[in-house]
Design an enzyme around this catalytic site. Structure first.
Site, mmCIF file in Angstrom:
data_model
loop_
_atom_site.group_PDB
_atom_site.id
_atom_site.type_symbol
_atom_site.label_atom_id
_atom_site.label_comp_id
_atom_site.label_asym_id
_atom_site.label_seq_id
_atom_site.Cartn_x
_atom_site.Cartn_y
_atom_site.Cartn_z
ATOM 1 N N LYS A 195 -0.482 4.333 -9.581
ATOM 2 C CA LYS A 195 -1.432 3.272 -9.213
ATOM 3 C C LYS A 195 -2.590 3.836 -8.389
ATOM 4 C CE LYS A 195 0.140 -0.268 -6.587
ATOM 5 N NZ LYS A 195 -0.624 -0.443 -5.343
ATOM 6 N N SER A 196 -2.281 4.621 -7.381
ATOM 7 C CA SER A 196 -3.343 5.165 -6.511
ATOM 8 C C SER A 196 -4.341 5.995 -7.324
ATOM 9 C CB SER A 196 -2.732 6.076 -5.446
ATOM 10 O OG SER A 196 -1.938 5.340 -4.572
ATOM 11 N N GLY A 229 -4.678 -4.166 -2.106
ATOM 12 C CA GLY A 229 -5.217 -3.654 -0.844
ATOM 13 C C GLY A 229 -6.011 -2.381 -1.058
ATOM 14 N N ARG A 284 -8.478 5.323 -8.347
ATOM 15 C CA ARG A 284 -9.494 6.324 -7.973
ATOM 16 C C ARG A 284 -10.229 6.866 -9.193
ATOM 17 N NH1 ARG A 284 -5.770 5.809 -4.037
ATOM 18 N NH2 ARG A 284 -6.115 6.612 -1.930
ATOM 19 N N GLN A 341 -5.867 4.726 2.619
ATOM 20 C CA GLN A 341 -6.895 3.768 2.191
ATOM 21 C C GLN A 341 -8.114 3.853 3.098
ATOM 22 O OE1 GLN A 341 -4.768 0.045 2.055
ATOM 23 N NE2 GLN A 341 -3.817 0.529 0.088
ATOM 24 N N ASP A 398 5.525 3.609 0.697
ATOM 25 C CA ASP A 398 5.848 2.502 -0.213
ATOM 26 C C ASP A 398 7.308 2.505 -0.650
ATOM 27 O OD1 ASP A 398 3.248 1.603 -0.056
ATOM 28 O OD2 ASP A 398 2.582 2.716 -1.817
ATOM 29 N N ARG A 415 7.486 -6.152 5.162
ATOM 30 C CA ARG A 415 8.618 -5.573 4.414
ATOM 31 C C ARG A 415 9.830 -5.309 5.297
ATOM 32 N NH1 ARG A 415 5.057 -1.787 0.228
ATOM 33 N NH2 ARG A 415 4.592 -3.526 -1.169
ATOM 34 N N ARG A 448 7.203 -4.768 -4.457
ATOM 35 C CA ARG A 448 8.193 -3.717 -4.139
ATOM 36 C C ARG A 448 9.476 -4.319 -3.565
ATOM 37 N NH1 ARG A 448 5.417 0.587 -5.758
ATOM 38 N NH2 ARG A 448 3.234 0.718 -5.132
ATOM 39 N N ARG A 473 -4.251 -9.712 4.922
ATOM 40 C CA ARG A 473 -4.050 -8.312 5.329
ATOM 41 C C ARG A 473 -5.264 -7.757 6.096
ATOM 42 N NH1 ARG A 473 -1.721 -4.951 0.565
ATOM 43 N NH2 ARG A 473 -1.396 -3.519 2.308
HETATM 44 C C1 S3P Z 1 -2.450 3.688 -0.940
HETATM 45 C C2 S3P Z 1 -2.160 4.002 0.349
HETATM 46 C C3 S3P Z 1 -1.055 3.397 1.105
HETATM 47 C C4 S3P Z 1 -0.045 2.703 0.188
HETATM 48 C C5 S3P Z 1 -0.711 1.882 -0.879
HETATM 49 C C6 S3P Z 1 -1.635 2.747 -1.725
HETATM 50 C C7 S3P Z 1 -3.596 4.344 -1.590
HETATM 51 O O1 S3P Z 1 -1.582 2.448 1.997
HETATM 52 O O2 S3P Z 1 0.804 1.884 0.948
HETATM 53 O O3 S3P Z 1 0.246 1.286 -1.719
HETATM 54 O O4 S3P Z 1 -3.720 4.289 -2.830
HETATM 55 O O5 S3P Z 1 -4.423 4.916 -0.865
HETATM 56 P P1 S3P Z 1 -2.147 2.864 3.457
HETATM 57 O O6 S3P Z 1 -3.158 3.894 3.230
HETATM 58 O O7 S3P Z 1 -2.722 1.615 4.034
HETATM 59 O O8 S3P Z 1 -0.954 3.341 4.202
#
Ligand code: S3P
Length: 431
Positions: free
Chosen positions: A22-23, A94, A27, A169, A317, A348, A390, A122
Site C-alpha cells: 500500500k505505501s 491517512g 508513492r 507520513q 501496522d 487499536r 487491520r 485523525r
Molecule cells: C505509512 C506510515 C505509517 C503506517 C501507515 C502507512 C506510510 O504511518 O502506519 O499505514 O505509508 O508512510 P505513520 O507514518 O503515521 O506511523
C-alpha cells in the site's frame, strides 16, 4: 453493514501471493504524477485507499489508466497539476491525506482536502505544523488539526525539522513539499521509519541525501522522467497469513514476492524471537530498489516476548496481529512504546484489548501497548471491528484458531488495504 464470518480450520496450506504494498503503491502514483512521460506500475494495490490517491491526481488533470494491478500514469512534470474543481477526497487513507498535504502546499493554487468519518478524526497537525514553518498556509478545524483542510498557495522555503514522533507520513509530506521549496529541506528522524519515499525518489532519479539520521532534498528539483515500477507484496498484508500459519496447528504456507524492506520487517524479527519458523528465500530487488522474497511459514510453538523501542516503527501496522499471536504464545508478551496505535484508523490498543478479551484472551491494555498472557483457548463470538481494516483481519485470524464461528461486523474497510482477503483466506484454509 458488511460482516465476515470465520470458522475454525484444520490447517492452512498452499502457495499464496498477497496484493501489492500500500505505501509503495501510493508513492508510485504520486511521484509518477509529477514526472514527465509515462510510468508503468505493476502489482499495484487496487484497494480503496490507493484508488483514492489515483482519484485525487485524476482530478488534478493527470492521465491515469488503471486496470486491476496495472496502472499507467502519464505525467506532465513537476508544475503541471491543475486546480481541482472540488475538495480532494482521501477517503479512509491517512497516507494519502498526510503526504498530499506536503505536495499541495507546494502548488500554485488553493485546494481543499477531506476524508471519510474515520479520517476526519485523525490528527493532521503533525504535518501542518512543519509545513507552516516552511511557509505554507493551511487552515481547518481545531487549529488545522482535522480535515477538511484548506491549503492556500504560498512560496515554500526549505527547513530542517526534527520529527517529534517517528512517522513516515510526516517525513514523506516534508520531502514532498521539499521538491517545490527553495533550498534544502532536511528531516531528522528520532527512530528510522519506512523509507519508501526515499527509495521512490531514487527510482525517479531525484537527488536525495541521507546522512546519519537526516534525509534531505534540495528544491525546486529538476524535471524527472517516468519509470517502470514493480510493487512488491505488502508485508503488512502477509502478516495476517504469517500469524495464521503460525497459530493454526499443522499449517505450512508459502507467501511469494513479499516486500522485505528492512524498515518494514520488524514483525518477522519479533515473531522469530518468539520461536516462529519463518524461512526467507529468493531475495530479489526490483524497480524502486525495494527488496522482496518468499516466506515459508510453519505452525510453531511460540513464546511470549517483550517488544518496544526502535523496532516499533518497523512493525507499526502489525501490532494488532502480533497481539493475536501473543494470545497463543506461552508466557507473557509485553508491548510498550506503541502509543501511536491509539491514533490509527481506530484506537487499536483499545479495540484489540476489548475484542480479544471477549474471545477469552488474557489481555490488558496499557497507555502504550498491552500485557498479554498466553496461551488462551479462544472462543468464537460476535465482534465489532470499529471500521478498522487491520483490527477486522486480525480478528479473522484469531477466529481461525478459536472454537466455534466468529462474526466480525463492520468489515467493509478491509478493502482499504486488502481486497480479496476473504477469498485468499478460504483458498489457504483446510476446513
Ligand atoms: C505509512 C506510515 C505509517 C503506517 C501507515 C502507512 C506510510 O504511518 O502506519 O499505514 O505509508 O508512510 P505513520 O507514518 O503515521 O506511523
Amino acid at each position: 453493514m458488511k460482516k465476515l464470518v470465520v470458522h475454525p480450520v484444520q490447517r492452512l496450506q498452499g502457495t499464496l501471493a498477497v496484493p501489492g504494498d500500500k505505501s509503495i503503491s501510493h508513492r508510485a502514483v504520486m511521484m509518477a504524477s509529477l514526472a514527465y512521460g509515462a510510468t508503468r506500475v505493476t502489482h499495484f494495490l487496487p484497494s480503496a485507499d490507493c484508488l483514492s490517491t489515483i482519484g485525487i491526481f485524476k482530478s488534478m488533470g493527470v492521465k491515469i489508466r488503471q486496470s486491476g494491478e496495472r496502472v499507467t500514469i502519464v505525467g506532465k512534470g513537476l508544475n503541471s497539476l491543475k486546480p481541482p474543481k472540488k475538495a480532494l477526497d482521501a477517503g479512509n487513507s491517512g497516507t494519502t491525506a498526510r503526504i498530499l498535504l506536503g505536495l499541495l502546499a507546494g502548488q500554485p493554487f488553493t485546494s481543499r482536502l477531506t476524508g471519510d468519518k474515520y479520517l476526519k478524526r485523525r490528527p493532521m497537525r503533525r504535518v501542518v505544523k512543519p509545513l507552516a514553518q516552511m511557509g505554507a498556509r493551511i487552515t481547518g478545524p481545531e487549529d488545522a488539526n482535522l480535515l477538511p483542510l484548506k491549503i492556500e498557495t504560498r512560496k515554500l522555503k526549505g527547513i530542517t525539522y526534527q520529527l517529534p514522533v517517528a512517522s513516515a507520513q510526516v517525513k514523506s509530506a516534508l520531502l514532498m513539499a521539499g521538491l517545490f521549496a527553495e533550498g534544502e529541506t532536511k528531516v531528522v528522524e528520532p527512530i528510522p521509519t519506512r523509507d519508501h519515499t526515499e527509495r521512490m525518489f531514487k527510482a525517479f532519479n531525484i537527488p536525495i541525501a541521507q546522512r546519519g539520521d537526516g534525509i534531505s532534498v534540495r528544491g525546486p528539483v529538476l524535471p524527472f522522467k517516468g519509470q517502470k515500477i514493480r510493487v512488491p507484496g505488502d508485508i503488512s498484508s502477509a502478516a495476517f497469513f504469517i500469524v495464521a500459519g503460525l497459530i493454526v496447528s499443522h499449517s505450512r504456507i508459502v507467501l511469494r514476492n513479499v516486500g522485505l524492506n528492512p524498515t518494514r520487517t520488524g514483525i518477522l524479527d519479533v515473531l522469530q524471537s518468539m520461536g516462529a519458523h519463518i524461512d526467507v528465500s529468493h531475495h530479489k530487488v526490483h524497480g524502486g530498489a525495494e527488496p522482496m522474497g518468499d516466506l515459508t511459514v510453519a505452525f510453531s510453538r511460540l513464546k511470549g516476548v517483550e517488544v518496544g523501542g526502535d523496532i516499533t516503527p518497523r512493525m507499526i501496522d502489525e501490532f494488532p496481529i502480533l497481539a493475536v499471536a501473543a494470545t497463543q504464545a506461552y508466557g507473557t508478551t509485553v508491548v510498550r512504546g506503541a502509543a501511536e496505535l491509539r491514533v490509527k484508523e481506530s484506537d487499536r490498543i483499545l479495540m484489540m484489548a476489548v475484542t480479544l478479551k471477549k474471545m477469552g484472551a488474557k489481555i490488558e491494555p496499557t497507555a502504550d501497548g498491552w500485557i498479554i498472557q498466553g496461551p488462551s483457548s479462544l472462543k468464537g463470538c460476535r465482534l465489532s471491528s470499529g471500521g478498522d481494516h487491520r483490527v477486522a483481519m486480525s480478528l479473522a485470524v484469531a477466529g481461525l484458531a478459536a472454537h466455534g464461528p466468529t462474526t466480525i461486523l463492520d468489515t467493509e474497510n478491509i478493502n482499504t488495504s486488502f481486497p480479496g482477503f476473504e477469498k485468499l483466506l478460504q483458498k489457504a484454509s483446510v476446513p
